[in-house]
Design a protein around this motif. Structure first.
Motif, short mmCIF file in Angstrom:
data_model
loop_
_atom_site.label_atom_id
_atom_site.label_comp_id
_atom_site.label_asym_id
_atom_site.label_seq_id
_atom_site.Cartn_x
_atom_site.Cartn_y
_atom_site.Cartn_z
N UNK A 1 -5.92 -7.35 -5.48
CA UNK A 1 -4.46 -7.59 -5.76
C UNK A 1 -3.75 -6.60 -5.63
N UNK A 2 -3.85 -5.32 -5.72
CA UNK A 2 -3.14 -3.99 -5.76
C UNK A 2 -3.45 -3.42 -4.34
N UNK A 3 -4.50 -3.63 -3.89
CA UNK A 3 -4.49 -3.24 -2.36
C UNK A 3 -3.85 -4.16 -1.56
N UNK A 4 -3.84 -5.63 -1.66
CA UNK A 4 -3.19 -6.13 -0.90
C UNK A 4 -1.64 -6.10 -0.85
N UNK A 5 -1.12 -6.06 -1.93
CA UNK A 5 0.17 -5.85 -2.28
C UNK A 5 0.70 -4.35 -1.66
N UNK A 6 -0.01 -3.41 -2.05
CA UNK A 6 0.29 -1.82 -1.49
C UNK A 6 0.19 -1.92 -0.13
N UNK A 7 -0.63 -2.80 0.79
CA UNK A 7 -0.46 -2.86 2.07
C UNK A 7 0.21 -3.66 2.71
N UNK B 1 3.34 -4.46 1.70
CA UNK B 1 4.65 -4.19 1.74
C UNK B 1 4.95 -3.14 2.92
N UNK B 2 4.25 -2.02 3.17
CA UNK B 2 4.67 -1.25 4.16
C UNK B 2 4.32 -1.92 5.43
N UNK B 3 3.25 -2.90 5.58
CA UNK B 3 2.85 -3.52 6.66
C UNK B 3 3.95 -4.40 7.27
N UNK B 4 4.57 -5.17 6.35
CA UNK B 4 5.45 -6.08 6.75
C UNK B 4 6.80 -5.44 7.22
N UNK B 5 7.20 -4.41 6.25
CA UNK B 5 8.46 -3.71 6.65
C UNK B 5 8.49 -3.03 7.91
N UNK B 6 7.39 -2.15 8.11
CA UNK B 6 7.11 -1.38 9.54
C UNK B 6 6.80 -2.58 10.62
N UNK C 1 -6.19 0.10 0.89
CA UNK C 1 -5.07 -0.03 1.52
C UNK C 1 -4.64 0.32 2.84
N UNK C 2 -5.20 1.61 3.01
CA UNK C 2 -5.03 2.07 4.34
C UNK C 2 -5.30 1.15 5.60
N UNK C 3 -6.56 0.59 5.33
CA UNK C 3 -7.13 -0.14 6.14
C UNK C 3 -6.42 -1.52 6.36
N UNK C 4 -6.12 -2.14 5.18
CA UNK C 4 -5.58 -3.57 5.41
C UNK C 4 -4.14 -3.42 5.84
N UNK C 5 -3.18 -2.40 5.66
CA UNK C 5 -1.89 -2.52 6.37
C UNK C 5 -1.85 -2.60 7.69
N UNK C 6 -2.71 -2.32 8.40
CA UNK C 6 -2.80 -2.47 9.90
C UNK C 6 -2.54 -3.97 10.22
N UNK C 7 -3.34 -4.83 9.72
CA UNK C 7 -3.18 -6.33 10.00
C UNK C 7 -2.04 -6.83 9.87
N UNK C 8 -1.34 -6.63 8.65
CA UNK C 8 0.01 -7.07 8.27
C UNK C 8 1.12 -6.57 9.44
N UNK C 9 1.00 -5.21 9.78
CA UNK C 9 1.79 -4.44 10.73
C UNK C 9 1.64 -5.22 12.28
N UNK C 10 0.33 -5.45 12.54
CA UNK C 10 0.41 -5.85 13.92
C UNK C 10 0.60 -7.35 14.22
#
Length: 264
Positions: A78-84, A86-91, A141-150
């Protein structure tokens, strides 16, 4: 909602009820050892609780340890996905909407991180603080944000050219209203799908790292670590090893079944 998502919701809520109900009904310490009851088979005596699902090689209650392991895995997911997210979607929205040097710079950053294999990135973070929950969380979290961003970047680049968005921009609507009325309704299903898959990937990655003894350290109750500890006793107590395996499979299945909703 489709049948598969109902099944996923049922499995997930069942696991949540198990993980939070066990310590309320049987306040057992998952790290407490009792060398008089080593590898006790399940007696399904729920009035006692300690040996309801048996004990491990150190006499610790498997009921208490499984409940604690599910809480840890779901909490980290939960905390890993939320943390990833938020910045992934914003960026992703920022890069897709603005384009130009902002898009190039953020895409270059994402490509640089993406160049490293996923588990290797987590291992590099864990090498700084071995066995640390915080290090494991930061690495995932560093690994997951990439998928949201792309994915969000690609969707935003497509949506900004939509006639409804162009008309709203000509009418002078601000970026907040454009995001709330046009972008987010289209992005939300995609983001929620990525979140479900990301949570399942987090559960599997945490268990994989624990299984190879580079994740969390004993006496923490974690599914992969439990499998590693119980593997030498498989011939003597196969039921003990199969319990964390079954719970991990159900966790991954429930989160995967929740994913897959198509955008409008």
């Amino acid at each position: 909602m489709t049948l598969q998502r109902w099944v996923g919701v049922f499995l997930l809520f069942s696991l949540l009820a198990f993980s939070w109900g066990v310590p309320l009904i049987w306040p057992l310490d998952p790290a407490r050892q009792d060398l008089m009851v080593l590898l006790t088979p399940p007696d399904f005596d729920w009035s006692v609780g300690v040996t309801a699902l048996g004990t491990d090689h150190l006499g610790r209650s498997l009921l208490a340890r499984l409940a604690a392991a599910v809480r840890l895995s779901l909490g980290l997911a939960l905390i890993g996905v939320v943390t990833a997210a938020v910045p992934g979607v914003v960026l992703g929205v920022l890069a897709g909407w603005c384009g130009g040097w902002i898009d190039r710079g953020l895409s270059l950053l994402a490509d640089a991180v993406f160049a490293l294999p996923g588990l290797l990135l987590v291992l590099l973070v864990l090498a700084i603080a071995p066995g640390s929950f915080i290090a494991l969380y930061v690495g995932i979290a560093l690994l997951l944000w990439l998928e949201f961003f792309r994915v969000v970047r690609a969707q935003t680049r497509r949506l900004r050219q939509a006639p409804a968005v162009q008309a709203s921009r000509l009418l002078g609507f601000g970026p907040v209203l454009l995001f709330r009325r046009h972008l987010w309704p289209e992005l939300a299903p995609v983001v929620l799908t990525l979140a479900a898959f990301g949570a399942a990937a987090t559960v599997m990655a945490t268990a994989a790292l624990g299984f190879v003894s580079v994740g969390l350290r004993p006496p923490v109750a974690e599914l992969g670590l439990m499998m590693t500890e119980l593997l030498p006793y498989y011939d003597e107590a196969p039921w003990a090893l199969l319990q964390p395996v079954a719970v991990m499979a159900l966790l991954g299945l429930s989160l995967t079944l929740l994913a897959g909703k198509d955008p409008r």
